[in-house]
Design a protein around this motif. Structure first.
Motif, short mmCIF file in Angstrom:
data_model
loop_
_atom_site.label_atom_id
_atom_site.label_comp_id
_atom_site.label_asym_id
_atom_site.label_seq_id
_atom_site.Cartn_x
_atom_site.Cartn_y
_atom_site.Cartn_z
N GLY A 166 0.42 -32.73 -11.84
CA GLY A 166 -0.04 -32.38 -10.30
C GLY A 166 -0.27 -32.90 -9.51
N ALA A 167 -1.89 -33.05 -9.36
CA ALA A 167 -2.83 -33.63 -9.25
C ALA A 167 -2.21 -35.57 -9.23
CB ALA A 167 -4.63 -33.63 -9.73
N VAL A 168 -2.41 -35.86 -10.33
CA VAL A 168 -1.81 -37.21 -10.33
C VAL A 168 -0.42 -37.83 -9.26
CG1 VAL A 168 -0.85 -39.13 -11.16
CG2 VAL A 168 -3.20 -37.59 -12.12
N LEU A 169 -0.01 -36.99 -8.71
CA LEU A 169 1.43 -37.28 -8.44
C LEU A 169 1.21 -37.18 -7.27
CD1 LEU A 169 3.88 -35.95 -10.52
CD2 LEU A 169 3.74 -38.24 -10.12
N ILE A 170 0.48 -36.10 -5.99
CA ILE A 170 -0.58 -35.55 -5.32
C ILE A 170 -1.22 -37.39 -4.73
CG2 ILE A 170 -1.91 -34.75 -3.96
CD1 ILE A 170 -0.72 -31.62 -5.08
N PHE A 171 -2.62 -37.18 -5.78
CA PHE A 171 -2.62 -38.45 -5.28
C PHE A 171 -1.94 -39.39 -4.96
CE2 PHE A 171 -5.52 -41.91 -6.98
CZ PHE A 171 -5.97 -42.18 -5.72
N ASP A 172 -1.13 -39.75 -5.66
CA ASP A 172 0.29 -40.74 -5.16
C ASP A 172 0.48 -41.18 -4.05
OD1 ASP A 172 1.62 -43.31 -6.42
OD2 ASP A 172 3.14 -41.80 -6.49
N ALA A 173 1.15 -39.63 -3.62
CA ALA A 173 1.24 -39.68 -2.63
C ALA A 173 1.14 -39.69 -1.29
CB ALA A 173 2.55 -37.68 -2.66
N ILE A 174 -0.57 -38.88 -1.50
CA ILE A 174 -1.60 -39.28 -0.49
C ILE A 174 -1.73 -40.61 -0.06
CG2 ILE A 174 -4.05 -38.86 0.22
CD1 ILE A 174 -3.92 -36.13 -0.73
N THR A 175 -2.42 -41.43 -1.10
CA THR A 175 -2.75 -43.11 -1.01
C THR A 175 -1.24 -43.49 -0.58
OG1 THR A 175 -1.67 -43.39 -3.26
CG2 THR A 175 -4.30 -43.04 -2.65
N ARG A 176 -0.43 -43.96 -0.99
CA ARG A 176 1.41 -44.16 -0.87
C ARG A 176 1.73 -44.19 0.08
NH1 ARG A 176 5.82 -42.05 -2.22
NH2 ARG A 176 5.15 -41.43 -3.87
N PRO A 228 -0.76 -47.87 -2.28
CA PRO A 228 0.04 -47.39 -3.67
C PRO A 228 -0.70 -47.48 -4.55
CG PRO A 228 0.88 -49.44 -2.95
CD PRO A 228 0.01 -48.92 -1.66
N VAL A 229 -0.57 -46.29 -5.81
CA VAL A 229 -1.53 -47.03 -6.80
C VAL A 229 -0.66 -47.24 -7.75
CG1 VAL A 229 -3.73 -46.00 -6.26
CG2 VAL A 229 -1.60 -44.41 -7.32
N HIS A 230 -0.12 -48.15 -8.83
CA HIS A 230 0.41 -48.54 -9.38
C HIS A 230 0.93 -47.58 -10.36
CE1 HIS A 230 2.46 -51.46 -6.39
NE2 HIS A 230 0.53 -51.90 -6.61
N TRP A 231 -0.38 -47.22 -11.00
CA TRP A 231 -0.54 -46.75 -11.94
C TRP A 231 -0.32 -44.57 -12.19
CZ3 TRP A 231 -3.84 -42.87 -11.87
CH2 TRP A 231 -5.30 -42.45 -10.50
N ALA A 232 -0.19 -44.59 -11.45
CA ALA A 232 -0.11 -42.69 -10.64
C ALA A 232 1.35 -42.08 -11.62
CB ALA A 232 0.11 -42.18 -10.07
N VAL A 233 2.27 -43.00 -11.55
CA VAL A 233 3.43 -42.31 -12.23
C VAL A 233 3.52 -42.79 -13.52
CG1 VAL A 233 5.58 -41.93 -12.19
CG2 VAL A 233 5.06 -42.58 -10.11
N GLU A 234 3.35 -43.76 -13.77
CA GLU A 234 2.84 -44.39 -15.07
C GLU A 234 1.88 -42.83 -16.48
OE1 GLU A 234 3.76 -47.98 -17.97
OE2 GLU A 234 2.30 -48.71 -15.97
N LEU A 235 1.00 -43.29 -15.06
CA LEU A 235 0.25 -42.04 -15.79
C LEU A 235 0.52 -40.43 -15.91
CD1 LEU A 235 -2.88 -41.65 -17.31
CD2 LEU A 235 -3.43 -40.39 -15.12
#
Length: 182
Positions: free
Chosen positions: A44-54, A60-67
Motif C-alpha cells: 500500500g505504501a509503495v502504491l501510494i508513493f507511486d500515485a503521489i509521484t506520478r 513517475p517512479v518506474h520501479w514502484a509497480v514492479e516492486l
C-alpha cells in the motif's frame, strides 16, 4: 491424550520428537504468515508513493509497480505455510464435511501425500530456476531491471517450509487416527 500428556507420562521418544517438530514448524509458519500479512502495508505504501509521484509531482517512479508485484509474490509465497497450517486452503467440501474426524483424517492423509509430491516437484523446479538465476545473474527485462534472484530464493525457502508443514500435517492426521492430538 494429547502430545503434552504423552510427554509427561513418558510417551515414546519418537512421538515426543514428532510433537516438538510439529510445534516448531507450526510456530515458524505462524511467524512467517504474520510477517507476510504485514507486507500488505508495504504494498500500500509503495502504491501510494507511486500515485503521489506520478499524479502530484509529475515525476513517475518506474520501479514502484514492479516492486509491488515482487512484494505480492512474496506475500503469497510466505502465506502458503500459514494457510496450510490453519487448514484455510480451498477444498471441495461437498461430502468431506459429512465425514467424522477420523474419516477426515483418513482422506487428508491421502491428499496430503499428493500435496507433498506436488510441492516436491515445485521445489525441484524452483531450485533449478534459482541455480539458473544465480549462474546468469538473471534480471527482469524492464526499465528498473531488478534481479530475480531474491524472489526465486524466497520461493525456494517457502516451498521447503510448505513441505515441512505438509509433513507436520501427516503427523497430525496420524495422531488423529490414533485418537491423540498434536
Amino acid at each position: 491424550m494429547n502430545a503434552d500428556d504423552a510427554m509427561k507420562s513418558g510417551g515414546s521418544g519418537a512421538w515426543r520428537l514428532i510433537a516438538r517438530y510439529v510445534r516448531a514448524v507450526d510456530a515458524v509458519s505462524d511467524y512467517v504468515g504474520y510477517l507476510a500479512a504485514s507486507l500488505i502495508f508495504l504494498m500500500g505504501a509503495v502504491l501510494i508513493f507511486d500515485a503521489i509521484t506520478r499524479n502530484l509531482i509529475k515525476m513517475p517512479v518506474h520501479w514502484a509497480v514492479e516492486l509491488t508485484q515482487f512484494v505480492l509474490a512474496a506475500y503469497y509465497f510466505m502465506g502458503g505455510p500459514f494457510t496450510l497450517k490453519n487448514n484455510e486452503h480451498v477444498r471441495m467440501d461437498l461430502w468431506y464435511s459429512t465425514l467424522s474426524e477420523r474419516g477426515k483424517a483418513k482422506v487428508d492423509l491421502v491428499t496430503v501425500w499428493c500435496l507433498i509430491f506436488y510441492l516436491g516437484v515445485l521445489l525441484i523446479g524452483s531450485i533449478s530456476s534459482l541455480q539458473y538465476a544465480i549462474a546468469t545473474n538473471e534480471k527482469r527485462f524492464s526499465i528498473w531491471n531488478p534481479s530475480v534472484i531474491p524472489i526465486k530464493a524466497l520461493l525456494t525457502v517457502c516451498l521447503v517450509l510448505m513441505l515441512m508443514q505438509a509433513f507436520a500435517l501427516v503427523f497430525k492426521h496420524i495422531a488423529t487416527l490414533r485418537g491423540e492430538t498434536l
